[in-house]
Enzyme design. Structure first.
Site, short mmCIF file in Angstrom:
data_model
loop_
_atom_site.label_atom_id
_atom_site.label_comp_id
_atom_site.label_asym_id
_atom_site.label_seq_id
_atom_site.Cartn_x
_atom_site.Cartn_y
_atom_site.Cartn_z
N HIS A 77 0.85 -1.19 0.00
CA HIS A 77 0.00 0.00 0.00
C HIS A 77 0.89 1.24 0.00
CE1 HIS A 77 -4.09 -1.66 1.30
NE2 HIS A 77 -3.35 -2.67 0.93
N TYR A 206 -9.11 5.04 7.77
CA TYR A 206 -9.24 5.34 9.20
C TYR A 206 -10.32 6.42 9.29
CZ TYR A 206 -4.77 2.96 10.13
OH TYR A 206 -3.76 2.03 10.26
N PRO A 298 -3.53 -0.13 19.20
CA PRO A 298 -3.32 -0.62 17.83
C PRO A 298 -3.60 0.38 16.71
CG PRO A 298 -5.32 -1.57 18.73
CD PRO A 298 -4.69 -0.78 19.83
N TYR A 390 4.23 6.55 10.60
CA TYR A 390 3.32 5.45 10.28
C TYR A 390 4.07 4.28 9.62
CZ TYR A 390 -0.87 3.02 8.71
OH TYR A 390 -1.83 2.06 8.50
P1 FAD Z 1 2.35 -12.39 21.14
O1 FAD Z 1 1.97 -12.32 19.71
O2 FAD Z 1 1.32 -12.15 22.16
O3 FAD Z 1 3.01 -13.82 21.37
C1 FAD Z 1 3.28 -14.31 22.67
C2 FAD Z 1 3.26 -15.83 22.62
O4 FAD Z 1 3.64 -16.33 23.90
C3 FAD Z 1 1.87 -16.38 22.32
O5 FAD Z 1 1.95 -17.33 21.30
C4 FAD Z 1 1.45 -17.00 23.64
O6 FAD Z 1 0.60 -18.12 23.47
C5 FAD Z 1 2.79 -17.40 24.24
N1 FAD Z 1 2.78 -17.53 25.69
C6 FAD Z 1 2.16 -16.71 26.59
N2 FAD Z 1 2.37 -17.16 27.84
C7 FAD Z 1 3.13 -18.27 27.73
C8 FAD Z 1 3.66 -19.19 28.65
N3 FAD Z 1 3.44 -19.06 29.96
N4 FAD Z 1 4.38 -20.23 28.20
C9 FAD Z 1 4.61 -20.39 26.88
N5 FAD Z 1 4.12 -19.55 25.94
C10 FAD Z 1 3.39 -18.52 26.36
N6 FAD Z 1 0.83 -4.73 15.36
C11 FAD Z 1 1.34 -4.28 14.19
O7 FAD Z 1 2.55 -4.08 14.10
N7 FAD Z 1 0.54 -4.05 13.10
C12 FAD Z 1 -0.81 -4.22 13.15
O8 FAD Z 1 -1.49 -4.04 12.15
C13 FAD Z 1 -1.38 -4.64 14.39
N8 FAD Z 1 -2.70 -4.82 14.49
C14 FAD Z 1 -3.22 -5.32 15.64
C15 FAD Z 1 -4.58 -5.52 15.72
C16 FAD Z 1 -5.13 -6.02 16.88
C17 FAD Z 1 -6.61 -6.20 16.97
C18 FAD Z 1 -4.30 -6.38 17.97
C19 FAD Z 1 -4.87 -6.98 19.21
C20 FAD Z 1 -2.93 -6.19 17.89
C21 FAD Z 1 -2.38 -5.65 16.73
N9 FAD Z 1 -1.01 -5.44 16.63
C22 FAD Z 1 -0.50 -4.92 15.48
C23 FAD Z 1 -0.12 -5.80 17.74
C24 FAD Z 1 0.52 -7.20 17.54
O9 FAD Z 1 -0.46 -8.17 17.29
C25 FAD Z 1 1.32 -7.58 18.79
O10 FAD Z 1 2.11 -6.48 19.17
C26 FAD Z 1 2.21 -8.79 18.53
O11 FAD Z 1 1.43 -9.96 18.52
C27 FAD Z 1 3.30 -8.92 19.61
O12 FAD Z 1 4.05 -10.07 19.37
P2 FAD Z 1 4.74 -10.86 20.56
O13 FAD Z 1 5.46 -12.00 19.92
O14 FAD Z 1 5.49 -9.92 21.40
O15 FAD Z 1 3.54 -11.37 21.48
C1 DHB Z 2 -4.94 -3.38 10.97
C2 DHB Z 2 -4.72 -3.19 12.31
C3 DHB Z 2 -4.36 -1.96 12.77
O1 DHB Z 2 -4.13 -1.77 14.08
C4 DHB Z 2 -4.21 -0.89 11.91
O2 DHB Z 2 -3.88 0.32 12.40
C5 DHB Z 2 -4.42 -1.08 10.58
C6 DHB Z 2 -4.79 -2.34 10.10
C7 DHB Z 2 -5.32 -4.72 10.49
O3 DHB Z 2 -5.50 -5.60 11.32
O4 DHB Z 2 -5.46 -4.89 9.29
#
Ligand code: FAD
Ligand code: DHB
Length: 396
Positions: A77, A206, A298, A390
């Site tokens: 994009h 947005y 987010p 962004y």
């Molecule tokens: P997580 O993805 O939470 O992974 C942690 C892992 O640890 C999980 O698999 C979990 O099961 C495991 N775990 C937890 N506890 C234990 C335990 N005790 N023992 C073993 N394993 C365990 N970010 C972006 O950059 N772009 C986006 O577009 C975006 N959109 C989002 C939209 C939504 C709706 C949400 C909720 C989040 C969004 N995010 C986005 C944020 C992004 O999803 C998270 O920041 C990302 O998942 C972080 O990765 P992580 O590996 O740190 O944690």
């Molecule tokens: C999506 C999530 C976001 O938080 C955002 O800012 C834009 C797109 C997505 O899940 O596609």
């Protein structure tokens, strides 16, 4: 029960983007690691979360040889719309920054990383339980857990990476008083849905609306991802599919009659909107990364991108520490990650406040948010600064 003891250089808790990417980057630098994940592989590969990858994340995936499917199936994009006053105001990301974003689901990155681990026989243990961290203040910390077959295991490590997300065990294993926590909660939440229908617009939208924020995003030419601002404490049962579509149509309405394409909803979930930073991001031989250390709201799609930035730095720091007896990058790991984290936090909070309807705000604050929106789309330097934030700061 007998406990099996194993030795590994780095024990990684969590197979989200942070844990999987760290393990792979360590492998590329010749450092051996084991990833421990409490959920099944199926769960990790299906969980609907992030969708937007910033340019630095895309570049890293390509540089380590994992960019092929993203290149083929990811949706590049070059801009997105800020929709307010029922009109679109495009932010031309590429024109302003020379960079782009790529829509590619987080679970697709997880699949690519898990497949790469399988091809190289790199260990990921799924469905582990009772994970506990010990001796973090020493040079031989260890992780105990019960593996998927019920065996108790003691993993002796040289370092432990806490990549287990916000609710994981790692952060809570630190002695009290070690971490300073900064938090902020917004007085609303997001309802996210995945719809089996083609996107209704070529780019993300947005939308700031008097009824609340709405976001049109996508996952593929057949799948649309949509979000709605909802009340704090609201529940999924209050949002039957018809109500979701009706509210989305209202908030995404334009003067020239924009209509969303509707379709069956495949997934529906609620995300609370809060900010969290734990400082420092390491203590002794435990290093926190990704959501385990920080959460950004987010609105500015930053969380996964920050997680990747953390572990890129951590992989280097651990390699220097364990293979070159150079403790300096590990010593500065937290400080250098936190600089990026706070920048992202500031950007995401500002974008959140600008686009959402805060039920506690007075009319004055609402006029300020509108003024900021107008300024962002009408001043080129303001738009360029917004676009730079962004798409994501480059990894240095
Ligand atoms: P997580 O993805 O939470 O992974 C942690 C892992 O640890 C999980 O698999 C979990 O099961 C495991 N775990 C937890 N506890 C234990 C335990 N005790 N023992 C073993 N394993 C365990 N970010 C972006 O950059 N772009 C986006 O577009 C975006 N959109 C989002 C939209 C939504 C709706 C949400 C909720 C989040 C969004 N995010 C986005 C944020 C992004 O999803 C998270 O920041 C990302 O998942 C972080 O990765 P992580 O590996 O740190 O944690
Ligand atoms: C999506 C999530 C976001 O938080 C955002 O800012 C834009 C797109 C997505 O899940 O596609």
């Amino acid at each position: 029960m007998t406990t099996h003891t194993r030795d590994v250089e780095v024990g990684i808790v969590g197979a989200g983007p942070a844990g999987l990417m760290l393990s792979y980057l360590l492998h590329l630098q010749g450092v051996e690691a084991v990833v421990l994940e409490k959920h099944s592989r199926h769960h990790v590969e299906q969980r609907v979360r992030a969708g937007v990858c910033g340019q630095p994340t895309v570049d890293l995936l390509r540089d380590i040889g994992l960019g092929a499917r993203l290149e083929l199936e990811g949706l590049p994009h070059h801009g997105f719309s800020l929709r307010f006053d029922r009109r679109d105001h495009r932010v031309p990301l590429t024109e302003l920054t020379g960079k782009r974003i790529t829509v590619y689901g987080q679970q697709e990155i997880a699949k690519d990383l898990i497949r790469a681990h399988a091809e190289k026989n790199l260990p990921i243990e799924f469905e582990v339980s009772d994970v506990a961290l010990h001796d973090l203040d020493t040079e031989r910390p260890c992780v105990t857990y019960v593996d998927a077959t019920g065996n108790a295991v003691r993993l002796r490590c040289a370092a432990v990476a806490g990549c287990d997300g916000f609710d994981g065990v790692s952060r809570h294993s630190l002695p009290s008083g070690v971490l300073t926590v900064y938090e902020h909660e917004f007085p609303y939440a997001w309802l996210g849905v995945l719809a089996h229908t083609p996107p209704s617009h070529g780019e993300l939208i947005y939308a700031a609306h008097e009824r609340g924020f709405a976001l049109h995003s996508m996952r593929s030419p057949e799948l649309t991802r949509l979000y709605l601002q909802i009340d704090l404490g609201d529940r999924l049962e209050h949002w039957p599919d018809e109500r979701v579509w009706e509210e989305l149509q209202r908030r995404l309405d334009t003067v020239d009659g924009f209509r969303l394409r509707e379709g069956p909803l495949l997934d529906k979930s609620i995300t609370s909107m809060f900010c969290f930073v734990a400082e420092p991001m390491c203590h002794g031989r435990l290093f926190l990364a990704g959501d385990a250390a920080h959460i950004v709201p987010p609105t500015g799609p930053k969380g996964m991108n920050l997680a990747v930035a953390d572990v890129r730095r951590l992989a280097y720091a651990l390699h220097r520490l364990l293979r070159r007896c150079d403790p300096e990058p590990a010593r500065t790991y937290s400080e250098s990650c936190l600089r990026r984290v706070w920048c992202a936090q500031q950007f995401s909070c500002q974008m959140t406040a600008m686009l959402h309807r805060d039920p506690d705000a007075d009319d004055f604050a609402r006029r300020l948010a509108l003024a900021q929106l107008r300024h962002t789309v009408s001043s080129r330097p303001a738009a360029a600064s917004f676009a730079e934030d962004y798409v994501g700061l480059p990894f240095e």
